[in-house]
Write a protein that holds these residues in place. Structure first.
Motif, PDB file in Angstrom:
ATOM      1  N   SER A   1       0.854  -1.189   0.000  1.00  0.00           N
ATOM      2  CA  SER A   1       0.000   0.000   0.000  1.00  0.00           C
ATOM      3  C   SER A   1       0.890   1.239   0.000  1.00  0.00           C
ATOM      4  CB  SER A   1      -0.912   0.016   1.230  1.00  0.00           C
ATOM      5  OG  SER A   1      -1.825  -1.068   1.189  1.00  0.00           O
TER       6      SER A   1
ATOM      7  N   GLU B   1       1.194   5.717  -0.384  1.00  0.00           N
ATOM      8  CA  GLU B   1       0.643   7.071  -0.389  1.00  0.00           C
ATOM      9  C   GLU B   1       1.704   7.980  -0.980  1.00  0.00           C
ATOM     10  OE1 GLU B   1      -1.625   9.459   2.787  1.00  0.00           O
ATOM     11  OE2 GLU B   1      -1.418   7.474   3.702  1.00  0.00           O
TER      12      GLU B   1
ATOM     13  N   GLU C   1      -1.385  -0.844  -4.113  1.00  0.00           N
ATOM     14  CA  GLU C   1      -2.678  -0.208  -3.864  1.00  0.00           C
ATOM     15  C   GLU C   1      -2.465   1.168  -3.246  1.00  0.00           C
ATOM     16  OE1 GLU C   1      -6.302  -2.881  -3.473  1.00  0.00           O
ATOM     17  OE2 GLU C   1      -5.807  -2.381  -1.399  1.00  0.00           O
TER      18      GLU C   1
ATOM     19  N   TRP D   1      -4.351   4.346  -1.297  1.00  0.00           N
ATOM     20  CA  TRP D   1      -5.532   4.714  -0.523  1.00  0.00           C
ATOM     21  C   TRP D   1      -5.555   6.217  -0.273  1.00  0.00           C
ATOM     22  CZ3 TRP D   1      -9.116   1.383   2.298  1.00  0.00           C
ATOM     23  CH2 TRP D   1      -9.028   0.034   1.891  1.00  0.00           C
ATOM     24  N   TRP D   2      -6.715   6.697   0.187  1.00  0.00           N
ATOM     25  CA  TRP D   2      -6.895   8.080   0.623  1.00  0.00           C
ATOM     26  C   TRP D   2      -6.676   9.085  -0.515  1.00  0.00           C
ATOM     27  CZ3 TRP D   2      -9.201   6.952   4.808  1.00  0.00           C
ATOM     28  CH2 TRP D   2      -8.742   5.923   5.635  1.00  0.00           C
TER      29      TRP D   2
ATOM     30  N   HIS E   1     -12.289   0.812  -5.182  1.00  0.00           N
ATOM     31  CA  HIS E   1     -13.108   1.059  -3.998  1.00  0.00           C
ATOM     32  C   HIS E   1     -13.337   2.559  -3.869  1.00  0.00           C
ATOM     33  CE1 HIS E   1     -14.894   0.606  -0.077  1.00  0.00           C
ATOM     34  NE2 HIS E   1     -13.904   1.191   0.563  1.00  0.00           N
TER      35      HIS E   1
ATOM     36  N   ALA F   1     -11.047  -3.750  -3.674  1.00  0.00           N
ATOM     37  CA  ALA F   1      -9.764  -3.466  -3.030  1.00  0.00           C
ATOM     38  C   ALA F   1      -9.167  -4.753  -2.476  1.00  0.00           C
ATOM     39  CB  ALA F   1      -9.944  -2.442  -1.912  1.00  0.00           C
TER      40      ALA F   1
ATOM     41  N   VAL G   1      -9.847   4.206  -3.797  1.00  0.00           N
ATOM     42  CA  VAL G   1      -8.698   3.301  -3.748  1.00  0.00           C
ATOM     43  C   VAL G   1      -8.376   2.891  -5.184  1.00  0.00           C
ATOM     44  CG1 VAL G   1      -7.835   1.072  -2.930  1.00  0.00           C
ATOM     45  CG2 VAL G   1      -9.348   2.428  -1.481  1.00  0.00           C
TER      46      VAL G   1
ATOM     47  N   THR H   1      -5.809   0.281  -7.568  1.00  0.00           N
ATOM     48  CA  THR H   1      -5.034  -0.952  -7.475  1.00  0.00           C
ATOM     49  C   THR H   1      -4.386  -1.251  -8.817  1.00  0.00           C
ATOM     50  OG1 THR H   1      -6.645  -1.786  -5.859  1.00  0.00           O
ATOM     51  CG2 THR H   1      -5.120  -3.389  -6.818  1.00  0.00           C
TER      52      THR H   1
END
Length: 339
Positions: free
Chosen positions: A89, A91, A124, A126-127, A147, A204, A325, A327
């Motif tokens: 994951s 960011e 992946e 996120w945010w 997602h 996700a 999200v 991926t």
């Protein structure tokens, strides 16, 4: 001529104050573009989240991007160690003044050998604010939307308290604790935490933890070590003496005035009685009575979880953000960036 971008690993706990100040400036400037309707987050909260990302069976790694010695980008890598061991994951944040210069792609290229060494095949993100340049950037580099979720906020002083006057249904009682589940409820509390697996996560890949009593105790220990106050409210089924539903809330030491609503879950055999709304309302009343310094609660809910969104709205939460999200398979991302 474009200045050279230098990307290097960093240890947030060893970074000097000047570097942390530049990181904070980066995050605030990015938030103003990507999340313009949210209030500016304090320096303590931003640096606290960087240094203490929270409990979990993850290995965390960090990189900064520099131009002329100044921090202009940041990447966080989370490597789940138990569930989904093939997943990474990430960011990535780039200062608005330095976007569209290839820094985000340079971060990914830096990451590829690390992921191969860790045997990670799926990436992946996120945010990511829905509809933002971050989403567009990810899709252009081979990621796919998997997602969607909404961020919601409850301003405690702006909502009619009568919304929280919800009594437990017949046959259930409410129990609360801070930081340490009672031994008598530990096993059924762990079982109830597993009910969060029913929450829709779209496609996700990241999975919720497989909760056991030992894992609950370890998570509690990590939160205490980080100075995080964890509050839990459960509905106990009188007939069996077991936990039927739970809601959790965190109060990190760096997030002044704002509480973070975490998981809420009700076991399938006990749904349809209003337990979710009851325990969340109890949590709000408890927080108001004991922590007058808290003025707001923030939470995140899957966009497809319309039932929980409806409960939150009924309690006074307002939707303030949508996020997604993305991926991608490592091999596809490498091929896209090498073409």
């Amino acid at each position: 001529m474009e200045p050279q971008t230098d990307i290097g690993p960093c240890d947030p706990n060893q970074a000097d104050e000047a570097t942390l100040a530049e990181y904070y400036e980066l995050m605030v400037a990015s938030a103003k573009i990507d999340r313009p309707h949210e209030p500016t987050t304090s320096y303590e909260a931003v640096i606290g989240r960087l240094r203490r990302p929270g409990p979990g069976a993850y290995t965390m790694r960090y990189w900064f991007a520099y131009q002329t010695g100044k921090v202009v980008g940041h990447m966080t890598l989370s490597l789940p160690m138990l569930e989904t061991p093939h997943l990474a994951s990430i960011e990535i944040t780039v200062h608005p003044d330095f976007r569209r210069r290839g820094i985000g792609s340079d971060f990914l290229r830096t990451l590829f050998p690390v992921l191969h060494a860790e045997a990670r095949t799926t990436v992946e993100g996120w945010w990511i604010t829905g509809g933002s340049v971050g989403e567009q950037w990810a899709l252009a580099r081979g990621f796919q939307l998997t997602h969607a979720a909404v961020g919601q906020r409850l301003a405690l002083q702006e909502v009619d308290p009568s919304l929280w006057a919800i009594e437990p249904p017949a046959g259930y009682r409410i129990q609360q604790w801070i930081g340490h589940a009672p031994d008598a409820l530990l096993a059924s509390y762990a079982d109830a935490r597993a009910a969060i697996h029913d929450a829709p996560l779209g496609q996700a890949v990241l999975e919720s933890p497989e909760w056991t009593p030992d894992r609950v105790r370890l998570a509690e220990q990590v939160l205490r070590a980080d100075g995080v106050e964890q509050r839990v409210v459960v509905a106990v089924h009188e007939g069996s003496g077991t936990v039927a539903g739970l809601t959790e809330l965190k109060l990190p030491p760096y997030a002044k005035g704002v509480a973070q609503q975490q998981d809420t879950a009700v076991l399938s055999a006990h749904r349809g009685h209003g337990i979710g709304a009851c325990i969340k309302a109890y949590m709000i009343r408890w927080l108001l009575a004991s922590r007058p310094d808290i003025t707001a609660i923030r939470t995140t809910t899957g966009a497809r979880n319309v039932h929980m969104i409806r409960i939150n709205h009924a309690l006074g939460f307002v939707t303030v953000r949508s996020w997604v999200v993305v991926t991608g398979e490592l091999s596809n991302l490498e091929a896209r960036l090498s073409s």
